[in-house]
Motif scaffolding. Structure first.
Motif, PDB file in Angstrom:
ATOM      1  N   HIS A   1      28.821   5.087 -46.264  1.00  0.00           N
ATOM      2  CA  HIS A   1      29.887   5.020 -45.276  1.00  0.00           C
ATOM      3  C   HIS A   1      31.020   4.141 -45.791  1.00  0.00           C
ATOM      4  N   ILE A   2      32.159   4.329 -45.201  1.00  0.00           N
ATOM      5  CA  ILE A   2      33.325   3.498 -45.483  1.00  0.00           C
ATOM      6  C   ILE A   2      33.734   2.874 -44.164  1.00  0.00           C
ATOM      7  N   THR A   3      33.731   1.560 -44.105  1.00  0.00           N
ATOM      8  CA  THR A   3      34.120   0.870 -42.885  1.00  0.00           C
ATOM      9  C   THR A   3      35.600   0.558 -42.962  1.00  0.00           C
ATOM     10  N   LEU A   4      36.364   1.110 -42.032  1.00  0.00           N
ATOM     11  CA  LEU A   4      37.800   0.852 -41.992  1.00  0.00           C
ATOM     12  C   LEU A   4      38.143  -0.282 -41.038  1.00  0.00           C
ATOM     13  N   GLY A   5      37.242  -0.590 -40.139  1.00  0.00           N
ATOM     14  CA  GLY A   5      37.507  -1.665 -39.197  1.00  0.00           C
ATOM     15  C   GLY A   5      36.378  -1.799 -38.196  1.00  0.00           C
ATOM     16  N   TYR A   6      36.452  -2.859 -37.436  1.00  0.00           N
ATOM     17  CA  TYR A   6      35.471  -3.115 -36.385  1.00  0.00           C
ATOM     18  C   TYR A   6      36.203  -3.247 -35.055  1.00  0.00           C
ATOM     19  N   ILE A   7      35.639  -2.693 -34.015  1.00  0.00           N
ATOM     20  CA  ILE A   7      36.189  -2.801 -32.671  1.00  0.00           C
ATOM     21  C   ILE A   7      35.203  -3.626 -31.857  1.00  0.00           C
ATOM     22  N   GLU A   8      35.676  -4.726 -31.320  1.00  0.00           N
ATOM     23  CA  GLU A   8      34.776  -5.634 -30.617  1.00  0.00           C
ATOM     24  C   GLU A   8      34.598  -5.281 -29.148  1.00  0.00           C
ATOM     25  N   ASP A   9      35.621  -4.725 -28.515  1.00  0.00           N
ATOM     26  CA  ASP A   9      35.543  -4.372 -27.099  1.00  0.00           C
ATOM     27  C   ASP A   9      35.930  -2.914 -26.928  1.00  0.00           C
ATOM     28  N   LEU A  10      35.419  -2.278 -25.868  1.00  0.00           N
ATOM     29  CA  LEU A  10      35.806  -0.906 -25.589  1.00  0.00           C
ATOM     30  C   LEU A  10      37.298  -0.850 -25.274  1.00  0.00           C
ATOM     31  N   PRO A  11      38.005   0.081 -25.909  1.00  0.00           N
ATOM     32  CA  PRO A  11      39.440   0.168 -25.643  1.00  0.00           C
ATOM     33  C   PRO A  11      39.710   0.800 -24.283  1.00  0.00           C
ATOM     34  N   ASN A  12      40.861   0.441 -23.690  1.00  0.00           N
ATOM     35  CA  ASN A  12      41.263   1.139 -22.473  1.00  0.00           C
ATOM     36  C   ASN A  12      41.813   2.503 -22.880  1.00  0.00           C
ATOM     37  N   GLU A  13      42.208   3.306 -21.918  1.00  0.00           N
ATOM     38  CA  GLU A  13      42.633   4.678 -22.216  1.00  0.00           C
ATOM     39  C   GLU A  13      43.843   4.721 -23.151  1.00  0.00           C
TER      40      GLU A  13
ATOM     41  N   LEU B   1      22.921  -4.094 -38.032  1.00  0.00           N
ATOM     42  CA  LEU B   1      23.396  -3.334 -39.190  1.00  0.00           C
ATOM     43  C   LEU B   1      22.356  -2.360 -39.724  1.00  0.00           C
ATOM     44  N   SER B   2      21.198  -2.258 -39.080  1.00  0.00           N
ATOM     45  CA  SER B   2      20.158  -1.348 -39.560  1.00  0.00           C
ATOM     46  C   SER B   2      20.301   0.064 -38.999  1.00  0.00           C
ATOM     47  N   ARG B   3      21.104   0.243 -37.940  1.00  0.00           N
ATOM     48  CA  ARG B   3      21.277   1.571 -37.320  1.00  0.00           C
ATOM     49  C   ARG B   3      22.706   1.748 -36.863  1.00  0.00           C
ATOM     50  N   PHE B   4      23.311   2.846 -37.270  1.00  0.00           N
ATOM     51  CA  PHE B   4      24.635   3.213 -36.791  1.00  0.00           C
ATOM     52  C   PHE B   4      24.444   4.386 -35.837  1.00  0.00           C
ATOM     53  N   ASP B   5      24.705   4.188 -34.571  1.00  0.00           N
ATOM     54  CA  ASP B   5      24.422   5.188 -33.554  1.00  0.00           C
ATOM     55  C   ASP B   5      25.671   5.985 -33.199  1.00  0.00           C
ATOM     56  N   PRO B   6      25.609   7.323 -33.335  1.00  0.00           N
ATOM     57  CA  PRO B   6      26.750   8.130 -32.903  1.00  0.00           C
ATOM     58  C   PRO B   6      26.874   8.111 -31.382  1.00  0.00           C
ATOM     59  N   ASN B   7      28.075   8.291 -30.904  1.00  0.00           N
ATOM     60  CA  ASN B   7      28.310   8.341 -29.471  1.00  0.00           C
ATOM     61  C   ASN B   7      29.113   9.606 -29.194  1.00  0.00           C
ATOM     62  N   PRO B   8      28.611  10.517 -28.360  1.00  0.00           N
ATOM     63  CA  PRO B   8      29.313  11.785 -28.142  1.00  0.00           C
ATOM     64  C   PRO B   8      30.700  11.625 -27.537  1.00  0.00           C
ATOM     65  N   THR B   9      31.018  10.467 -26.975  1.00  0.00           N
ATOM     66  CA  THR B   9      32.355  10.275 -26.410  1.00  0.00           C
ATOM     67  C   THR B   9      33.364   9.764 -27.434  1.00  0.00           C
ATOM     68  N   PHE B  10      32.890   9.371 -28.627  1.00  0.00           N
ATOM     69  CA  PHE B  10      33.789   8.880 -29.673  1.00  0.00           C
ATOM     70  C   PHE B  10      34.436  10.057 -30.388  1.00  0.00           C
ATOM     71  N   PRO B  11      35.695   9.907 -30.865  1.00  0.00           N
ATOM     72  CA  PRO B  11      36.331  11.001 -31.587  1.00  0.00           C
ATOM     73  C   PRO B  11      35.654  11.257 -32.930  1.00  0.00           C
ATOM     74  N   LYS B  12      35.672  12.522 -33.348  1.00  0.00           N
ATOM     75  CA  LYS B  12      35.142  12.931 -34.654  1.00  0.00           C
ATOM     76  C   LYS B  12      36.164  13.836 -35.308  1.00  0.00           C
ATOM     77  N   TYR B  13      36.294  13.741 -36.602  1.00  0.00           N
ATOM     78  CA  TYR B  13      37.248  14.549 -37.330  1.00  0.00           C
ATOM     79  C   TYR B  13      36.571  15.237 -38.488  1.00  0.00           C
ATOM     80  N   LYS B  14      36.790  16.526 -38.593  1.00  0.00           N
ATOM     81  CA  LYS B  14      36.348  17.274 -39.766  1.00  0.00           C
ATOM     82  C   LYS B  14      37.505  17.221 -40.744  1.00  0.00           C
ATOM     83  N   LEU B  15      37.259  16.721 -41.919  1.00  0.00           N
ATOM     84  CA  LEU B  15      38.332  16.536 -42.906  1.00  0.00           C
ATOM     85  C   LEU B  15      38.488  17.757 -43.782  1.00  0.00           C
TER      86      LEU B  15
END
Length: 74
Positions: free
Chosen positions: A11-23, A60-74
């Protein structure tokens, strides 16, 4: 003496988000990711990355996908 205790997930980590963003923040973030993806698509890549996804993790042992997070096919 090193042992692999779980499979490697590249994986490539581009950043970390500490709190859920508002809309509004979520839309700005998604727009930013789209812009990055468009710029990358114009370049000759030296590696293959078929998709970009956001994941969450409690440890850091598990990265869990979330169906509400955006996904991009490159």
């Amino acid at each position: 003496g090193l042992r692999r205790t779980r499979p490697f997930i590249g994986h490539i980590t581009l950043g970390y988000i500490e709190d859920l963003p508002n809309e509004e923040e979520a839309h700005k973030f998604a727009d930013g990711l789209s812009s990055i993806n468009e710029k990358i698509a114009e370049q000759q890549l030296l590696f293959h990355m078929p998709k970009a996804e956001l994941h969450s993790y409690e440890t850091l042992s598990r990265f869990d996908p979330n169906p509400t997070f955006p996904k991009y096919k490159l």
